[in-house]
Write a protein that holds these residues in place. Structure first.
Motif, PDB file in Angstrom:
ATOM      1  N   ALA A  46     -15.649  -1.976  10.982  1.00 22.30           N
ATOM      2  CA  ALA A  46     -16.155  -3.012  11.886  1.00 22.30           C
ATOM      3  C   ALA A  46     -15.854  -4.394  11.347  1.00 22.30           C
ATOM      4  CB  ALA A  46     -17.660  -2.832  12.084  1.00 22.30           C
ATOM      5  N   GLU A  47     -16.027  -4.581  10.061  1.00 18.55           N
ATOM      6  CA  GLU A  47     -15.767  -5.882   9.446  1.00 18.55           C
ATOM      7  C   GLU A  47     -14.295  -6.254   9.546  1.00 18.55           C
ATOM      8  OE1 GLU A  47     -16.319  -8.000   5.073  1.00 18.55           O
ATOM      9  OE2 GLU A  47     -17.653  -6.359   5.646  1.00 18.55           O
ATOM     10  N   ALA A  48     -13.425  -5.303   9.255  1.00 13.27           N
ATOM     11  CA  ALA A  48     -11.989  -5.572   9.329  1.00 13.27           C
ATOM     12  C   ALA A  48     -11.563  -5.883  10.764  1.00 13.27           C
ATOM     13  CB  ALA A  48     -11.203  -4.387   8.786  1.00 13.27           C
ATOM     14  N   ARG A  78     -10.668  -8.449  16.787  1.00 13.67           N
ATOM     15  CA  ARG A  78     -10.920  -7.315  17.693  1.00 13.67           C
ATOM     16  C   ARG A  78     -12.423  -7.056  17.766  1.00 13.67           C
ATOM     17  NH1 ARG A  78      -6.674  -3.297  14.866  1.00 13.67           N
ATOM     18  NH2 ARG A  78      -7.636  -1.729  16.261  1.00 13.67           N
ATOM     19  N   LYS A  79     -13.127  -8.029  18.277  1.00 12.60           N
ATOM     20  CA  LYS A  79     -14.585  -8.047  18.236  1.00 12.60           C
ATOM     21  C   LYS A  79     -15.221  -6.877  18.978  1.00 12.60           C
ATOM     22  CE  LYS A  79     -18.399 -11.230  19.311  1.00 12.60           C
ATOM     23  NZ  LYS A  79     -18.721 -12.560  19.884  1.00 12.60           N
ATOM     24  N   PRO A 103      -8.022 -19.583   7.411  1.00  9.49           N
ATOM     25  CA  PRO A 103      -8.017 -19.418   8.879  1.00  9.49           C
ATOM     26  C   PRO A 103      -8.513 -18.039   9.304  1.00  9.49           C
ATOM     27  CG  PRO A 103      -5.792 -19.150   8.029  1.00  9.49           C
ATOM     28  CD  PRO A 103      -6.642 -19.531   6.855  1.00  9.49           C
ATOM     29  N   LEU A 104      -9.781 -17.766   9.021  1.00  8.53           N
ATOM     30  CA  LEU A 104     -10.352 -16.470   9.366  1.00  8.53           C
ATOM     31  C   LEU A 104     -10.491 -16.347  10.879  1.00  8.53           C
ATOM     32  CD1 LEU A 104     -13.160 -16.350   6.651  1.00  8.53           C
ATOM     33  CD2 LEU A 104     -10.984 -15.122   6.608  1.00  8.53           C
ATOM     34  N   GLN A 105     -10.209 -15.160  11.398  1.00  5.24           N
ATOM     35  CA  GLN A 105     -10.267 -14.933  12.840  1.00  5.24           C
ATOM     36  C   GLN A 105     -11.595 -14.349  13.299  1.00  5.24           C
ATOM     37  OE1 GLN A 105      -6.704 -13.064  14.642  1.00  5.24           O
ATOM     38  NE2 GLN A 105      -5.822 -13.062  12.576  1.00  5.24           N
ATOM     39  N   GLY A 106     -12.404 -13.885  12.357  1.00  5.94           N
ATOM     40  CA  GLY A 106     -13.629 -13.192  12.724  1.00  5.94           C
ATOM     41  C   GLY A 106     -14.688 -14.095  13.319  1.00  5.94           C
ATOM     42  N   ASP A 107     -15.496 -13.539  14.212  1.00  9.05           N
ATOM     43  CA  ASP A 107     -16.650 -14.246  14.750  1.00  9.05           C
ATOM     44  C   ASP A 107     -17.660 -14.406  13.612  1.00  9.05           C
ATOM     45  OD1 ASP A 107     -19.410 -14.452  15.787  1.00  9.05           O
ATOM     46  OD2 ASP A 107     -18.463 -14.296  17.755  1.00  9.05           O
TER      47      ASP A 107
END
Length: 680
Positions: free
Chosen positions: A510-512, A518-519, A558-562
């Motif tokens: 889920a974290e990756a 890919r939320k 530049p992290l893409q995660g929410d």
């Protein structure tokens, strides 16, 4: 200087760990036949002895239970009793679990190293020269990681000599040893970064030409992944119940997921190293390393988003392999939908052997928890003939309790409840009712069922004790792995420890996925863990509610995660994996200095005058229980405002050097190419 290198290297490997006569493989070679002189040829002359050698390598795997650091029996100080041969590999914070130096626990054990060394700021590189006061340890002639690596390599290199083993048995044994080696290197990687890499057993015949210098973080990670893949190629996906505890292909792939997640996180995977203090190679160490490689020993040299894809790929490899095998690994599910049903399922998930959820278990030789010291350091009770229990090592913080949502998924902070309801209430309406069922199996909560009666966590109560008593002084204490202390649920339960469980793989995935943008897919794997305990599925609307008001930690990469989902996954890991030595590495790999510096809180529960009814054993059944003798559920209690714990050293003296451990000064001074971590 070449000769100096050879001498220092030889001294290193020919000590007790890499000793040229280190063929005991544990406690007198695990009860070898009387009169047998143990040599390599002896060990690998039969399947019986080879199996004992394999068990000896297993005995070095990491376990999160505390060491009892006294001298009983004679000569066992710091070795968790029995001479340390079967039982090394336990938590080395002396009497603390690793969670005691995170925001989840506040150790009040007066002699434990969690509070006395780390929280007090007394930890140093010199402290690493010992073996019982640090969270892992590196000393080559004493530490369990190196002992296990040597034993495993000796098995790999010699098992083919055994005449009465099949080729398949030999291959599987080798695979288990590669997984053991991978586990040890991964533990060191998460504590030290890049380390020396041994790829064979070392003895007098090859020591002089071996490179013992510290390697880069990238090289260390690559070797761990290589070991995991090699082990996976040789091992079955599952084992039968009679071989429970043996490592499998699932174990190896699970270790790979854990390693790649740590590597993808901002501690190493960043635009800049975590510390601006760059160490230098001292004295003869400089001859064995390239100075340009020094920063790369604790940093990858830049940020690479592709590292998150490697994590996702590893998780997908695990999941697909499990599905292809018929999904034998699955979360333990509740038999019904009551809170007790969910509690029972979750309790089983980490405690029971061969339950289909534990991927790696590392119990000790002790047959039951009665023979460990969990109940002394983390418990509250003073019965069973031992009034010395309740040492205060497991004082859970209000910060952790506040992480557990209501059963409808909403977040309820204690201070907000007090603000709106006042400080006086009855148990059935207090701030801790109707929460995530894992709360009550993790933490002793006032009024929860305990030995057939309400748990007395108020000042003067049976569990809380006097106001100044260390046990449960925060108003809470640990319950996970301890249960009720009675003969059925504690005293005769096998001392199993869940080193790696399936939920960690799901939460890692889920974290990756979140960090890959890919939320929605990330929600699916997060929700599998939540659903097992009856919590509603996480979605955007609920996420906004539960993370409302929190300042999200900022990163230069530049992290893409929410950010909110990232935070929720970290919270979920804390709830699900508490006491399983994950929280420290989670806050370290995400460089969460805010958590290290935060104020920790406890509470005090008291009984207003005339507020509670207590009687003696009114029906003379030998038990003071909630039905006949204590009317605690009808009693009134006063819940204090949050009470700050004593400030930790980090709160005002934070330094990024704490993210990684220091190498022992004695080892650096040997000059074989070891370079200190930044700041130490």
């Amino acid at each position: 200087m070449k000769n100096l290198y050879k001498i220092s290297g030889f001294a290193w490997v020919c000590a007790a760990i890499f000793g040229c006569s280190d063929l005991k493989f544990g406690d007198s070679f695990l009860e070898k036949a009387p009169g047998v002189d143990v040599t390599v040829d002896t060990v690998f002359s039969s399947k019986l002895y080879a199996d004992r050698a394999l068990v000896s390598a297993y005995s070095t795997l990491r376990c999160g239970y505390p060491i009892h650091n006294n001298a009983w029996p004679t000569g066992t100080a710091g070795k968790f009793n029995l001479g340390g041969n079967y039982n090394r590999g336990c938590s080395q914070l002396d009497n603390d679990n690793l969670d005691a130096i995170t925001d989840l626990m506040s150790s009040h054990n007066d002699w434990s190293s969690g509070g006395q060394e780390y929280a007090a700021g007394n930890y140093s590189a010199e402290a690493e020269n010992g073996v019982s006061w640090t969270k892992l340890g590196f000393v080559p002639d004493k530490e369990n990681n190196w002992i296990g690596i040597r034993r495993a390599f000796l098995y790999i290199e010699n098992v083919d000599k055994v005449p009465d083993m099949t080729d398949e048995e030999k291959m599987i044994g080798k695979g288990e040893c590669y997984a053991i080696i991978a586990s040890h290197y991964l533990d060191m990687f998460r504590n030290y970064g890049g380390i020396p890499l041994l790829k064979k057993s070392i003895g007098a015949d090859n020591v002089q030409d071996y490179d013992f210098s510290r390697q880069t973080a990238e090289a260390t990670l690559d070797y761990i992944v290589e070991l995991c893949d090699k082990a996976a190629s040789m091992l079955p996906w599952t084992v039968s119940s009679d071989r429970d505890g043996h490592l499998t292909k699932a174990s190896a792939l699970g270790l790979k997921c854990r390693a790649l997640l740590f590597a993808a996180s901002p501690l190493f995977n960043a635009g800049q190293p975590y510390s601006s203090s760059e160490p230098v190679a001292k004295a003869s160490n400089a001859q064995h390393i390239n100075s340009a490689d020094i920063p790369l020993m604790y940093w990858f040299g830049g940020y690479d988003a592709a590292r998150w894809q490697k994590v996702a790929d590893a998780c997908e490899e695990f999941i697909k392999a499990n599905e292809a095998a018929g999904s034998p690994y699955r979360l333990v599910q509740a038999a019904g939908t009551s809170s007790d049903d969910y509690r029972s399922a979750w309790n089983t998930s980490y405690a029971d052997r061969h339950n289909g959820e534990i991927l790696i278990e590392t119990g000790r030789a002790y047959p039951t928890f009665a023979d460990t010291y969990l109940r002394c350091y983390f418990g509250v009770s003073d019965d069973h003939g031992n009034t010395g229990r309740g040492y205060g090592g497991g004082c859970v913080t209000l910060n952790f309790v506040d992480m557990f949502p209501k059963t409808d998924g909403s977040r309820l902070y204690y201070k907000d409840w007090i603000s709106s309801h006042g400080n006086t209430t009855k148990i059935e309406n207090d701030p801790f009712r109707d929460r995530d069922p894992r709360l009550y199996e993790s933490v002793m909560i006032n009024g929860d069922h305990f030995r057939g009666r309400p748990a007395e966590m108020w000042v003067g109560g049976q569990e809380r004790g006097s106001e100044l008593a260390n046990r449960a002084i925060t108003g809470f204490c640990d319950r996970k792995y301890i249960w009720d202390y009675n003969d059925e649920t504690f005293m005769n339960r096998p001392s199993n420890y869940s080193y790696l469980r399936l939920p960690e793989i799901f939460l890692t995935y889920a974290e990756a996925l979140n960090e890959l943008g890919r939320k929605e897919e990330a929600y699916r794997w997060l929700n599998l863990v939540r659903e097992r305990v009856g919590l509603p599925d996480m979605n955007d609307a609920l996420l906004q509610k539960v993370q409302a008001g929190k300042t999200m930690h900022a990163y230069d990469e530049p992290l893409q995660g929410d950010p909110q989902l990232r935070e929720e996954i970290l919270d979920e890991r804390a709830r699900e994996l508490y006491f399983e030595e994950n929280r420290w590495y989670d806050i370290v790999r995400w460089k969460r200095d805010d958590i290290f510096k935060m104020t920790l809180y406890g509470i005090k529960i008291t009984i207003p005058e005339g507020g509670a009814v207590r009687t003696e054993d009114s029906n003379n059944d030998g038990v003071i229980d909630d039905k006949d003798d204590i009317d605690a559920y009808e009693s009134t209690f006063h819940y204090s405002d949050p009470i700050p714990e004593a400030s930790r050293y980090w709160a005002t003296h934070w330094d990024t050097k704490w993210y990684l451990s220091a190498f022992p000064t004695d080892e650096i001074n040997k000059g074989y190419g070891l370079v200190q971590n930044p700041g130490w």
